[in-house]
Motif scaffolding. Structure first.
Motif: not given
Length: 176
Positions: A87-116
């Motif tokens: 299942e995917i979702s769309m969201y209007n993303e922005g980024c500090l490294s790409i100032p003043e630009l926002f675009e709709m991005v499709e990504r998986p709605k949920s993820i399983r992760v491993r980290y420290f």
């Protein structure tokens, strides 16, 4: 201490970050200080010129605007995305490294992760919603991927001039 955020066009943003073997709490402090000044919700070490697999998330700005969003701060070290939902979702993303630009991005709605975490405790969990979105966006930075790489070719063509302008600004800042 606030660090300078690299902007679109910086070659560092396209490099793959290295696993962390010697964790620095000073790096995390710099990331949080920078994020607080810049006003974002996530920041990866490569965005401040450090090619290590570390990023932070702070949903405080979102929670201030939307009471349904849980407020938290998270440190993520050497992350892995081990599973993604169909299942995917769309969201209007922005980024500090790409100032003043926002675009709709499709990504998986949920993820399983491993980290420290910052105490080097291993964390394995399923995440979804805005946290999954931010995690994937910041994870991409560790892989040398920017959110504009995930938009449609048509949208990328439409914003090409904005990206070229940001690239020129980044080049000029490097010279100066």
């Amino acid at each position: 201490m606030k660090a300078k955020v690299l902007t679109y066009g910086s070659p560092t943003l396209r490099k793959h970050a290295e696993d962390v073997s010697d964790f620095s709490s000073e790096l995390v402090k710099n990331l949080f200080d920078t994020l607080a000044v810049e006003g974002g919700i996530g920041l990866a070490a490569p965005q401040i010129g450090v090619l290590q697999r570390v990023f932070i998330i702070s949903t405080e700005p979102l929670a201030d605007d939307d009471s349904s969003v849980e407020s938290f701060k998270r440190v993520v070290i050497n992350p892995e995305i081990t599973e993604v939902s169909k299942e995917i979702s769309m969201y209007n993303e922005g980024c500090l490294s790409i100032p003043e630009l926002f675009e709709m991005v499709e990504r998986p709605k949920s993820i399983r992760v491993r980290y420290f975490d910052e105490n080097m405790n291993e964390i394995c969990r399923q995440i979804d919603g805005i946290e999954a979105r931010i995690f994937q966006h910041e994870y991409d930075h560790l892989e040398g991927i920017l959110f504009v790489d995930r938009i449609s070719p048509i949208r990328k063509a439409i914003i090409a001039n904005k990206l070229k302008r940001l690239h020129r600004i980044s080049k000029n800042a490097k010279r100066g």
